[in-house]
Design a protein around this motif. Structure first.
Motif, short mmCIF file in Angstrom:
data_model
loop_
_atom_site.label_atom_id
_atom_site.label_comp_id
_atom_site.label_asym_id
_atom_site.label_seq_id
_atom_site.Cartn_x
_atom_site.Cartn_y
_atom_site.Cartn_z
N LEU A 169 43.88 42.59 44.69
CA LEU A 169 44.98 42.45 43.73
C LEU A 169 44.47 42.66 42.32
CD1 LEU A 169 46.73 39.28 45.20
CD2 LEU A 169 47.35 41.69 45.56
N THR A 170 45.29 43.26 41.46
CA THR A 170 44.95 43.38 40.05
C THR A 170 45.30 42.08 39.35
OG1 THR A 170 47.11 44.31 39.50
CG2 THR A 170 45.35 45.86 40.07
N SER A 171 44.72 41.88 38.18
CA SER A 171 44.96 40.66 37.42
C SER A 171 45.08 40.99 35.95
CB SER A 171 43.80 39.67 37.63
OG SER A 171 43.94 38.56 36.77
N ALA B 283 44.42 38.71 33.71
CA ALA B 283 43.57 37.74 33.02
C ALA B 283 42.19 38.32 32.75
CB ALA B 283 43.44 36.48 33.86
N GLN B 284 41.59 37.91 31.64
CA GLN B 284 40.24 38.30 31.28
C GLN B 284 39.33 37.08 31.42
OE1 GLN B 284 37.81 40.33 31.28
NE2 GLN B 284 38.78 41.83 29.92
#
Length: 329
Positions: A33-35, A37-38
């Motif tokens: 999954l992509t996110s 957040a860093q």
């Protein structure tokens, strides 16, 4: 039933193929999954017996023509594009220093808590990630009274102090400038809103402010340097422990390409454009001569590097990221 090595590998391969194929259409069911957040924005390193943590408040951005209004667009675009930067808007990092001297915890500036631009509102979140509590901060050295450096000392309504136990150290010349009666910026088209918000911020911390002359200390080993131009009392900082020292630019430097390659270009919201350019060149000369570690407030995070001479100008050499040995000596 006994399985030999060949049977096991064949079986494992079949199972893996089934997982990858998944559906009759052949699309894999298991995908990363992509996110949005860093990673938390803090970076630690030792300086002698001190430990310094660069804590990000996020970023701010401005149109390039507003930052360098006197420079021809073609010249500005050439310098920025040559450094692989956008030519329409410039993004500035907001890199706050947390200096643990062993006796005191000192912040150099305090961000803006999103009151200036919403993209600069991460300081408290990143302090928490770095396991630094606001009530642990003893001193905040405010380099100058611009929003991205000082508005973060209070909450949105300027009713509560962000750092309840801190004193606030301000250069005497900076304090005297902003406290002038009938202030020239109070009705200025550009500065009016900033001036009045500054006065609200100051009112909330006034009883905790201590002014210092150039060369005065915010704490042992943390010394102020007069670098006027950006504001009349703009302050840079020298941090020294043992044989190690660091120079903190504050807003003498704002962009790695323009400030270093074209230090004489006027702009960057300097109140005194001519003095700002003279101060920038003189400070960069000192950085290059001393071969010191440099901390910058607005260069790409974590804003640490060295300044070298390059012809009649300068170049910025970022330091390598240090994963280990972050404890003080």
């Amino acid at each position: 039933m006994m399985l030999d090595r060949r049977d096991f590998l064949v079986g494992a391969g079949g199972a893996a193929t089934a997982l990858l194929v998944g559906t009759p259409g052949g699309d894999a069911e298991a995908r990363a999954l992509t996110s949005g957040a860093q990673v938390p924005g803090f970076y630690r390193f030792p300086l002698g017996q001190f430990q310094i943590t660069v804590v990000s408040d996020g970023t701010i951005s401005f149109p390039c023509e507003a930052l360098w209004p006197e420079t021809a667009k073609a010249d500005r675009d050439m310098v920025l594009a040559g450094d692989f930067q956008p030519t329409d808007n410039a993004t500035l990092q907001v890199n706050v220093l947390a200096v643990n001297t062993g006796d005191r915890l000192v912040l150099v500036d305090a961000g803006s808590r999103g009151k200036f631009q919403p993209t600069a509102s991460r300081l408290l979140e990143n302090l928490a990630a770095a396991e630094i509590k606001p009530e642990q901060v003893d001193t905040i050295l405010i380099t100058h009274f611009h929003p991205d450096h000082m508005w973060g000392v209070t909450d949105d309504g300027d009713a509560e102090r962000t750092f309840p136990n801190a004193e606030y150290v301000v250069g005497e010349a900076e304090w005297n400038f902003w406290m002038r009666p009938q202030h020239p910026l109070a009705n200025d088209a550009f500065w009016e809103q900033i001036y009045h918000q500054n006065m609200k911020t100051v009112a909330a911390i006034k009883d905790r402010i201590r002014t210092v002359k150039p060369g005065g200390e915010a704490a042992t080993g943390i010394t102020t340097i007069a670098t006027p131009g950006h504001t009349p009392g703009h302050t840079s900082v020298e941090i020294a422990s043992g044989s190690d020292h660091l120079l903190c630019t504050a807003d003498v430097v704002g962009n790695r390409a323009v400030a270093l390659q074209r230090p004489d270009w006027r702009g960057g919201f300097d109140l005194d454009l001519e003095q700002g350019a003279k101060t920038r060149r003189a400070f960069l000369e000192r950085c290059a001569s001393e071969k010191a570690l440099i901390s910058t407030y607005h260069l790409p995070y974590p804003g640490l590097g060295h300044v070298t001479r390059a012809g009649g100008a300068f170049a910025w050499i970022p330091v390598d990221w240090q994963w280990n040995d972050v404890d003080p000596k």
